[in-house]
Write an enzyme that holds these catalytic residues in place. Sequence first.
Site, PDB file in Angstrom:
ATOM      1  N   HIS A 527       0.805  -1.171   0.117  1.00 44.33           N
ATOM      2  CA  HIS A 527      -0.015   0.016  -0.009  1.00 44.33           C
ATOM      3  C   HIS A 527       0.929   1.354  -0.040  1.00 44.33           C
ATOM      4  O   HIS A 527       0.960   1.934   0.957  1.00 44.33           O
ATOM      5  CB  HIS A 527      -0.817   0.019   1.108  1.00 44.33           C
ATOM      6  CG  HIS A 527      -2.028  -1.111   0.944  1.00 44.33           C
ATOM      7  ND1 HIS A 527      -2.146  -2.340   1.601  1.00 44.33           N
ATOM      8  CD2 HIS A 527      -3.325  -1.053   0.225  1.00 44.33           C
ATOM      9  CE1 HIS A 527      -3.243  -2.805   1.349  1.00 44.33           C
ATOM     10  NE2 HIS A 527      -3.932  -2.015   0.475  1.00 44.33           N
ATOM     11  N   SER A 530       3.093   3.453  -5.527  1.00 45.29           N
ATOM     12  CA  SER A 530       2.821   2.665  -6.544  1.00 45.29           C
ATOM     13  C   SER A 530       1.785   1.954  -7.018  1.00 45.29           C
ATOM     14  O   SER A 530       1.086   1.790  -7.921  1.00 45.29           O
ATOM     15  CB  SER A 530       4.255   1.335  -6.511  1.00 45.29           C
ATOM     16  OG  SER A 530       5.243   2.282  -6.462  1.00 45.29           O
TER      17      SER A 530
END
Length: 799
Positions: A527, A530
Site C-alpha cells: 500500500h 506505486s
Amino acid sequence: MGCASSIHISDRVVYHSGKESEDSHSPQQTNTTQHQGNPASGLPLKPLSSKVLLVFAKEDSQSNGFCWACEKATFRCSMARTPESALECFLEKHHDLVIIDHRHSRHFDAEALCRSIRAVNSSENTVIVAVVKRPDREEASVMPLINAGFNRRYVENANMMACYNELLQLEHGEVRAQFKLRAGNAIFTALEQSQEAIEITSEDQVIQYVNPAYESIMGYQQGELIGKEIIEVPKSEKNKPDLLETINSCIRKGKEWQGIYYAKKKNGDSIQQNVKITPVIGQGGKIRHYVSINWPLNDNNKSDKTSERVQAESQTDIQSSKHKDRRKGSLDVRSTTSRGSDGSSQRRHSSMARIHSMTIEAPITKVINIINAAQESSPMPVAEALDRVLEILRTTELYSPQLGTKDEDPHTNDLVGGLMTDGLRRLSGNEYILSTKQPHHIPSHLITPLSLNDIPPRIAQTMENEDSWDFDIVNLEAATLKRPLTYLGLKIFSRFGVCEFLNCPEATLRSWLQVIEANYHSTNSYHNSSHAADVLHATAYFLCKERVKQSLDPIDEVAALIAATVHDVDHPGRTNSFLCNAGSELAILYNDTAVLESHHAALAFQITTRDDKCNIFKNIERNEYRTLRQAIIDMVLATEMTKHFEHVNKFVNSINKPLAALEENGGNSDEENVKSILTSPENRILVKRMLIKCADISNPCRPQELCIEWAGRISEEYFAQTDEEKRQGLPVVMPVFDRNTCSIPKSQISFIDYFITDMFDAWDAFADLPNLMQHLDNNFKYWKGLDERKLHSLRPPPE
C-alpha cells in the site's frame, strides 16, 4: 408390578407402552379443570400426558422404580442406555421431563449429556433431573448440577412410591410451570396477530405490553410506550370530563369496563374506539394487571375498500413498471388488511408481513407492500413462499452472502475474515497508534520545477504506452525512484483534461500530486504510491471503454481519477481489523467502521484544501465542488471490502441483468432504454463504485509478471502484520499469513475464487475486457500449477 411387563426392550432405546385411555384419571387431568373458568388464575389449556425420558446405563431398582411410577401416572415414557441414544430420542420426541442417572460416572458423563440436551433449542422448556448418590458425609453443593443445566436433583431412592411422588411433584411444579411458559408463547403469538389493539398494564397502570395492531392504529412504537404510566400518554379532549374517573373506579373494584372512548394518536388525531378493560387477579387475590382491548368504530368497511384498492393498484403497477420511471410517484399503500387502516405506521409480524409505511416511500417499502397485497388473494403455497421472500427482504444485508466456515479452505476463511470484518474487538492492553510523524506537506526535496513538458526522457519513455493494459508500473516505479504517482498522474490527468475541467493551473495539479504522493508510506511493501499509481492507471483504462463512456459524465471521470489517486493515502500497511483490535486512534475516531477508507477520504480533502498551492478545487463553482466531493468520497468508501458483495450484486441486478434482458428482446435497437439504464443517477453511482473496486484489486488480471510481483508484495505486508500481532499479543487476524508456513499460491487461488472471478465476470460483461479475462485465466492456472506441485513460493524453483 415389575417394569419388564410394561416396556419393550431394544438394543438402544426402551419405549413405554403408554396407556392413554379416554377415561383414565391421571393426576394432571383431575387438576387442570379447576382453572377452566378463570384464565387469570391459570392457563385454560389442557396439557397432554407428560413425555418422560429416563437415561440409565443399566437396569436397576432405581430405573425400575421410575418406570413403574411413569406407568402409574400414565406418562409416556422412553428409556435410553447411552448418551447418543438419549440425545437422538430427545431430538425425536422433545420430552417434557428428562431424568438422568448421575450416580456412576464410569458409564457416561451425566453433566456433559445435560449440556448437550440444553444445547438443543427445543430444550428450553424441558425439566432435567439428576439422580445422585446418597451423600456419605457432607452434603455436596448443587451448583455444578445447576451450571450443567439440571433443574433439580433426586437423591437415589428406589422405593416405587417415592419415585411416583417425585414425578407428581415435578409434574405439578416445574413441568406445569414450563407448560405455562410454552403456552404463554402461543398466547403472545395470538396477541401479536390479533387485529384488535391490545394493551397490558401493571397494577400501577404502567404500560407493560402493546401489540402490533396497537402500534399500527395509534402510531406509536413499543419502545415509546413500555414503562410509561398511562397518565403520561396524551389524552383526547373529546371524552366527557368524568369518564376516566368512572373507568378507574370500576376496574379498581375488579370489575370489567366496556364502552366508547376517544384515544389520542401519536400524530394528535383523536380516534373513537370501543374499549374493553379487564382486571387480572393474581398473587394474593389482588389485581396484578389490566388488559385493554380496543377496536376503532366504523373502520372495517373503510379498510376493506382500501385493501381492494391496494390490490388493484399493485397489479397495475406490476404491469406498467417496465414502461415508467419508478422514481415518479410511489404506490399509495395505507393498509393491506383491516389493521391500521387509517394509514398510520405499518409493521410486518410473522405471516402478516407488516412494515412501516413512510411519508417518502423507499423502493423496498413499495416492493414489500406489493407483495403484501398479492399475498391476500394468493393460494397457501404461494403465500408461504412470499413469506420467505419477505423474511429475506426484511434483512439489511440483502447483498452480503452468509459466509460458510465449516469446510472452507483456511486460506479462504482467513482472507475473507481478515478483509471483511472490523476486528475481534480489543483483546489487549497494547495500543497501535498510527504514526503522526508522516509528513502532510511537500518535502523540500520533492519540489521540482516539473511539468509535462520537462519530464525526463527516461521517465517519459517508460510512460509511452500508459494507455495500454499491459503498461509496466514497476518499471515506472524504478525510473522515478518510487515516485510514479506524480509523473503518471500528470500524464493521465492531462489526457483527460482534468486541469481544464477544474480550471486549475498545471503547477497546482503538480503540487497536489506531490503532496498526495508524499503522504503514501514508501515503507509499505504494497500500500504505497506505486499501488495508487497502478489503480489510477486501471481507472483511466476503464474510463476509455465505450460502455463506461456512455454511462459517465465528465464530472464522474474527474471524480474517478481523483478518487483512484487518493484512495489509500496514509495507509499504515495494516488492515482495518488490526487497527480495531489494537484500539488505534483511527479506529476510535471512526468507531471501528470503515476506518481506513474514512481516513483516506477525509485526509485527502484536508491536504487539498488547507493550502492554496495544491488546492485543485479552488476555482470550481460551489455546487460542482459538492457533487465532485460526494462522488470522490463514495468511490473511496466503496473500496472497503465488507461491502464487496453488496456492490457487485447491486451492479449485476441493476445494470447487467436489465441490459441483458433488453439485448435478448431485440438487440441494441432500444437505444432509449439502454441509455436510461446507463445514465440514471443511481446506476452511474454503481458503475463508479464497480470501476474503482475493479481497479483497486485488478492485480490478478495483470500480465503474469506483474501479477506475481503484486502477490509477493501483498503477502509480505500481511506477513509483517501477523508478525506484529504476535509481538504485541493481539488477535491474529489472518493466521495463514505466517511467513514460515504460508502458501502464497493457495492464498491467491482463494482470493481469485472468492473476490475476483464473479466481480470481473460482471465487469467484463459490462465493459468488454477480453484481455483482462485472458490474463486472469492464465494467472489462475499458474497459481494452480504451483499449488498442485505443493509449492508455497511465488515462483517455481530454478530447473
